[in-house]
Design a protein around this motif. Sequence first.
Motif, PDB file in Angstrom:
ATOM      1  N   GLN A 297       0.827  -1.199   0.000  1.00 12.63           N
ATOM      2  CA  GLN A 297       0.000   0.000   0.000  1.00 12.63           C
ATOM      3  C   GLN A 297       0.867   1.256   0.000  1.00 12.63           C
ATOM      4  O   GLN A 297       0.556   2.236  -0.684  1.00 12.63           O
ATOM      5  N   ALA A 298       1.944   1.219   0.769  1.00 15.83           N
ATOM      6  CA  ALA A 298       2.845   2.374   0.811  1.00 15.83           C
ATOM      7  C   ALA A 298       3.499   2.604  -0.554  1.00 15.83           C
ATOM      8  O   ALA A 298       3.622   3.743  -1.013  1.00 15.83           O
ATOM      9  N   LYS A 299       3.878   1.519  -1.200  1.00 20.50           N
ATOM     10  CA  LYS A 299       4.476   1.647  -2.532  1.00 20.50           C
ATOM     11  C   LYS A 299       3.465   2.228  -3.516  1.00 20.50           C
ATOM     12  O   LYS A 299       3.796   3.122  -4.308  1.00 20.50           O
ATOM     13  N   LEU A 300       2.247   1.752  -3.453  1.00 19.36           N
ATOM     14  CA  LEU A 300       1.202   2.246  -4.346  1.00 19.36           C
ATOM     15  C   LEU A 300       0.923   3.726  -4.074  1.00 19.36           C
ATOM     16  O   LEU A 300       0.722   4.515  -5.004  1.00 19.36           O
ATOM     17  N   ALA A 301       0.920   4.111  -2.789  1.00 14.66           N
ATOM     18  CA  ALA A 301       0.682   5.512  -2.439  1.00 14.66           C
ATOM     19  C   ALA A 301       1.800   6.406  -2.978  1.00 14.66           C
ATOM     20  O   ALA A 301       1.545   7.507  -3.482  1.00 14.66           O
ATOM     21  N   ARG A 302       3.039   5.946  -2.871  1.00 13.75           N
ATOM     22  CA  ARG A 302       4.152   6.748  -3.375  1.00 13.75           C
ATOM     23  C   ARG A 302       4.071   6.909  -4.897  1.00 13.75           C
ATOM     24  O   ARG A 302       4.378   7.967  -5.437  1.00 13.75           O
ATOM     25  N   ILE A 303       3.678   5.847  -5.572  1.00 14.65           N
ATOM     26  CA  ILE A 303       3.550   5.928  -7.033  1.00 14.65           C
ATOM     27  C   ILE A 303       2.409   6.865  -7.412  1.00 14.65           C
ATOM     28  O   ILE A 303       2.552   7.727  -8.283  1.00 14.65           O
ATOM     29  N   TRP A 304       1.261   6.707  -6.759  1.00 10.61           N
ATOM     30  CA  TRP A 304       0.121   7.568  -7.065  1.00 10.61           C
ATOM     31  C   TRP A 304       0.417   9.031  -6.765  1.00 10.61           C
ATOM     32  O   TRP A 304      -0.115   9.931  -7.417  1.00 10.61           O
ATOM     33  N   SER A 305       1.236   9.279  -5.757  1.00  9.62           N
ATOM     34  CA  SER A 305       1.532  10.669  -5.396  1.00  9.62           C
ATOM     35  C   SER A 305       2.228  11.411  -6.529  1.00  9.62           C
ATOM     36  O   SER A 305       2.210  12.649  -6.574  1.00  9.62           O
ATOM     37  N   LYS A 306       2.836  10.669  -7.454  1.00  8.56           N
ATOM     38  CA  LYS A 306       3.535  11.290  -8.587  1.00  8.56           C
ATOM     39  C   LYS A 306       2.605  11.515  -9.771  1.00  8.56           C
ATOM     40  O   LYS A 306       3.014  12.103 -10.773  1.00  8.56           O
ATOM     41  N   PHE A 307       1.362  11.035  -9.669  1.00  6.77           N
ATOM     42  CA  PHE A 307       0.438  11.166 -10.798  1.00  6.77           C
ATOM     43  C   PHE A 307      -0.173  12.563 -10.891  1.00  6.77           C
ATOM     44  O   PHE A 307      -0.755  12.903 -11.922  1.00  6.77           O
ATOM     45  N   GLY A 308      -0.088  13.343  -9.816  1.00  2.17           N
ATOM     46  CA  GLY A 308      -0.617  14.696  -9.842  1.00  2.17           C
ATOM     47  C   GLY A 308      -2.022  14.806  -9.293  1.00  2.17           C
ATOM     48  O   GLY A 308      -2.726  13.807  -9.092  1.00  2.17           O
ATOM     49  N   MET A 309      -2.438  16.032  -9.048  1.00  5.48           N
ATOM     50  CA  MET A 309      -3.717  16.307  -8.399  1.00  5.48           C
ATOM     51  C   MET A 309      -4.898  15.831  -9.239  1.00  5.48           C
ATOM     52  O   MET A 309      -5.838  15.226  -8.715  1.00  5.48           O
ATOM     53  N   ASP A 310      -4.888  16.092 -10.538  1.00  7.38           N
ATOM     54  CA  ASP A 310      -6.044  15.770 -11.381  1.00  7.38           C
ATOM     55  C   ASP A 310      -6.322  14.279 -11.400  1.00  7.38           C
ATOM     56  O   ASP A 310      -7.476  13.846 -11.298  1.00  7.38           O
ATOM     57  N   ARG A 311      -5.273  13.462 -11.543  1.00  9.57           N
ATOM     58  CA  ARG A 311      -5.476  12.010 -11.609  1.00  9.57           C
ATOM     59  C   ARG A 311      -5.944  11.467 -10.253  1.00  9.57           C
ATOM     60  O   ARG A 311      -6.832  10.612 -10.193  1.00  9.57           O
ATOM     61  N   LEU A 312      -5.351  11.954  -9.170  1.00 10.05           N
ATOM     62  CA  LEU A 312      -5.789  11.515  -7.840  1.00 10.05           C
ATOM     63  C   LEU A 312      -7.237  11.901  -7.582  1.00 10.05           C
ATOM     64  O   LEU A 312      -8.026  11.124  -7.034  1.00 10.05           O
ATOM     65  N   ARG A 313      -7.590  13.128  -7.981  1.00  8.06           N
ATOM     66  CA  ARG A 313      -8.965  13.578  -7.776  1.00  8.06           C
ATOM     67  C   ARG A 313      -9.940  12.729  -8.593  1.00  8.06           C
ATOM     68  O   ARG A 313     -11.019  12.386  -8.106  1.00  8.06           O
ATOM     69  N   SER A 314      -9.566  12.361  -9.809  1.00  9.13           N
ATOM     70  CA  SER A 314     -10.424  11.519 -10.645  1.00  9.13           C
ATOM     71  C   SER A 314     -10.645  10.155  -9.999  1.00  9.13           C
ATOM     72  O   SER A 314     -11.766   9.644  -9.963  1.00  9.13           O
ATOM     73  N   LEU A 315      -9.572   9.572  -9.487  1.00  7.32           N
ATOM     74  CA  LEU A 315      -9.692   8.276  -8.811  1.00  7.32           C
ATOM     75  C   LEU A 315     -10.534   8.398  -7.554  1.00  7.32           C
ATOM     76  O   LEU A 315     -11.386   7.545  -7.261  1.00  7.32           O
ATOM     77  N   LEU A 316     -10.320   9.479  -6.803  1.00  5.02           N
ATOM     78  CA  LEU A 316     -11.104   9.704  -5.589  1.00  5.02           C
ATOM     79  C   LEU A 316     -12.589   9.848  -5.910  1.00  5.02           C
ATOM     80  O   LEU A 316     -13.447   9.298  -5.203  1.00  5.02           O
ATOM     81  N   GLN A 317     -12.905  10.560  -6.959  1.00  2.00           N
ATOM     82  CA  GLN A 317     -14.306  10.746  -7.333  1.00  2.00           C
ATOM     83  C   GLN A 317     -14.965   9.423  -7.706  1.00  2.00           C
ATOM     84  O   GLN A 317     -16.138   9.194  -7.392  1.00  2.00           O
ATOM     85  N   SER A 318     -14.220   8.549  -8.369  1.00  2.00           N
ATOM     86  CA  SER A 318     -14.766   7.223  -8.693  1.00  2.00           C
ATOM     87  C   SER A 318     -15.064   6.439  -7.415  1.00  2.00           C
ATOM     88  O   SER A 318     -16.113   5.785  -7.300  1.00  2.00           O
ATOM     89  N   LEU A 319     -14.163   6.503  -6.448  1.00  6.81           N
ATOM     90  CA  LEU A 319     -14.380   5.805  -5.175  1.00  6.81           C
ATOM     91  C   LEU A 319     -15.547   6.416  -4.408  1.00  6.81           C
ATOM     92  O   LEU A 319     -16.366   5.688  -3.811  1.00  6.81           O
ATOM     93  N   GLN A 320     -15.636   7.740  -4.407  1.00  8.28           N
ATOM     94  CA  GLN A 320     -16.754   8.405  -3.735  1.00  8.28           C
ATOM     95  C   GLN A 320     -18.082   8.014  -4.372  1.00  8.28           C
ATOM     96  O   GLN A 320     -19.084   7.787  -3.681  1.00  8.28           O
ATOM     97  N   GLN A 321     -18.090   7.932  -5.694  1.00  6.83           N
ATOM     98  CA  GLN A 321     -19.319   7.558  -6.391  1.00  6.83           C
ATOM     99  C   GLN A 321     -19.719   6.127  -6.040  1.00  6.83           C
ATOM    100  O   GLN A 321     -20.903   5.843  -5.832  1.00  6.83           O
ATOM    101  N   LEU A 322     -18.741   5.246  -5.959  1.00  4.78           N
ATOM    102  CA  LEU A 322     -19.029   3.862  -5.575  1.00  4.78           C
ATOM    103  C   LEU A 322     -19.644   3.796  -4.182  1.00  4.78           C
ATOM    104  O   LEU A 322     -20.668   3.129  -3.967  1.00  4.78           O
TER     105      LEU A 322
END
Length: 904
Positions: free
Chosen positions: A346-371
């Motif tokens: 999980q820590a490795k995945l978090a570090r990788i995702w942190s490099k994707f930028g705000m827009d990509r993280l927000r998009s993923l978060l919105q999908s999870l919120q919608q679920l």
Amino acid sequence: MNPKHRETTEGGIEAASVAGSRIAHSSTEPEGGDRMKRTAAKQLIEQYYYQLTDGCGNKSCNNDACASCSSFIFKDIDRNKLAVHAIELFKKKATLCENQAKRFAKFPLQQSEQSSWGDGSLGTSAAASTSSANNSNNDTIASHSKDHTKIQFLTEDKVKDIIVKCNEEGSWSQLIRVIGAVFNNPESLSRSFLKTVDKSSKEVIRSTETEKEIDTEEEDQTKTRRPLQGRAISAVIIQNSDSGSTSSCEINDQLTIDLDSLRRTYSALMDIPDHPFQGALINALLSLSRTVEIDLKYRQAWERDSNYINIFIIVLEIPLLHSPEFIESAFPVFCRALGHVCIAGQAKLARIWSKFGMDRLRSLLQSLQQLITVKVINGEGRWGQTYQPNDDEGIAGATKVMKIVYYASIYGGEYDPPEVLADEKLIDASVSESMHELLQGAVGFEPKEPQEQKEDPLAKALGVCALNCRKPLVPYEEFINEPLNDNIDISTDYAHYRTDGKFSFIPNSFILMTASKYTSMYFDNRIRMLNERRTSLLQTIVHGGPAMPYLRVRVRRDHIIDDALVALEMVAMENPQDLKKQLFIEFDGEQGLDEGGVSKEFFELVVDELFNPDIGMFTYNSVTCQFWFNPTSFENDGQFTLIGIILGLAIYNSCILDIHFPMVVYYKLMGKKGTFRDLYDVDPMLTSSLNQILEYEGDDFEEVFMQTFRIGHCDVFGTFLTHDLKENGDKIPVTQDNKHEFVNLYADYLLNKSIERQFRAFHRGFMMVTNESPFKLLFRPEEIELLVCGCKSLDFEALEEATEYDGGFTASSSTVRNFWLVVHGFDDDNKRKLLQFTTGTDRVPVGGLSKLKLIIARNGPDSDRLPTSHTCFNVLLLPDYSCKDKLEERLLKAITYAKGFGML
């Protein structure tokens, strides 16, 4: 077979394998041969099981014990029974189909399709070499092990070639089969869309030619380009490192996926009208999720395959995740599987995702919120005592994935400078040591095991703290899910948290509203109070003496500060642990049982007196309407300690105070230092002037500002004082080169050093009460302000909706309707007076007035009596006045002149 029906029941095959092992174990063979027979039996039974469940893929199969056969004899039988039949077939040495598909090769291709892919084709399957029941078990297993399935994988070029070919043929069947074959196989998916490395330049690049299958054992070592795999990662990074070495963290965080290529591939798929592959993708993800879950729980797949993380990155990049079809089936199941990833993963995945930028993280978060939102809304009719959102695996799984996104946002956010963080660690250690000495020095203190606060394992693995992140990639507020909060039973959720049983939202507090976290802390405080009460009674039984189950404080109204200071100082000296008992206030000469209302009045009177500008403990800024510590105060440390205790007791006993501190005070209470970014709340005018210094880039800087490292300020008495920010500061001019240092030192002096003595005493008093409270783990500094001061919104419409009625009144009673007409016409000042009259405080509770359970009760027929109230229970006693004007006149008089217990 239809992919929808090709589900793998791990429990069934596991039971069958165990049974087969026992059958082999019953043999009289020596120990070595016995072990070999058990292994062979287990593998054979698995083959029989998959033949019964998945079939061999041959449409013309004539084996009636194969699911692909038209005369299959075990139709409509559940998979646990099929596992039993697999054992029976093993005992009979029944025939295994010649070309039985491997477990994951569930989408066989036609020969023409296989040949179009070359050596790395997707349709290749393992050949079973057993042709008859007369072959021995060992011979069968040996023949199986000789033929290896080539690993299937996808690249951008392959997918685009298939799309072009399908367009030409007018059929999408090949694309559907390819996507289904790869996305249901963890091994295939983890090796798809990999980067490649050019050995000559030692740089990671993307292959532009058709890639070959990934087989490190048989790979041609003379090639100059190859897919980047786990074994090559560390070498690549070390070669590219300027220093010649790199940390293991950097090696592990290397992203082996060509992310741009992956996203271009998804974009090409999204351009296909009607998305014909969607059904196959959903079915494949359902199968993949179950396999991944078993891999992570039982097979240590993460440790065996360095590319296993690619599965989660590839799937969570799918643009269709938020669509209803995915939310209803594949997405929640995949989130549940991802939740089984170990903390290091999980820590490795978090570090990788942190490099994707705000827009990509927000998009993923919105999908999870919608679920989560869809799951909550769909289950609104079911939520109750027997079934809570905690019990829904889809909600729990999405929350676990959201936690990784949350820490990715923090990991990639903005932090204070390292030297500030280092200073804060020293301050925190000093406070802990000071508290330990204070407790050990108490007269009646009985040492016990300290209750250490639980640190989130993922935060610990990442080495981050949400409090240290000043600006995350995605704002904290976007992680809160309001529909979920509206349906959570916090008492049940807290019980799960305390017992470490079912899933709880409390360790995932980022998804909770402040009101929900406040309720959770309320339960924690009440349990602590009950424990202290029980401990007191046990000590009375064992040691004798009077029972002291409560923190009793007796004060006189005209000497309230002196009496409170003496009483609380005695408690702190004798046993600070008594501060964690339930507060019980008694006003001298007044009869009243403190059920909360008397305490509210006590806090109000103490705060009014201590924050009186005439005393000089605090300075008042008329621009910000806030108080700040007076660095030249003549009051002793005990007065500031009392304020800290009062603040802690108010939070601990769920009372709201009329205290107006700048936000930096709450940051400092949480162990942070004040920095220049916090100065604006304390002194906006000074902050504006310092910003002008920072923004000025002219060559005549020194002539324009004529500023040295000596600063001057006036105290509350108008005396002008000076202070050198550095040694011989009056001789060091502020220049373009050192202006940032000057600003930081200036802010540090005003926010930290100048008030060090006063704030240390204040902080010590606060920690005496809250040192074991979970508020640091649950709340951010902005939320601590809400706990202390309450909500600022006076929404009396929400109060009306939440109000209950008693004594004969209903919402439709004429007096009740007149009451609300009058109240809604009040200005904010009279509204606060009404709150003060009915609840004991004019502050709005956390969560707004809808959380205030006001009760309006009929207090007899029409009369000239004034309304009265029970502030401990938020009850307003209202006579049944004959008209609106009379009600308004009586009510205004009551709320204006009422003060003290039993006084009107």
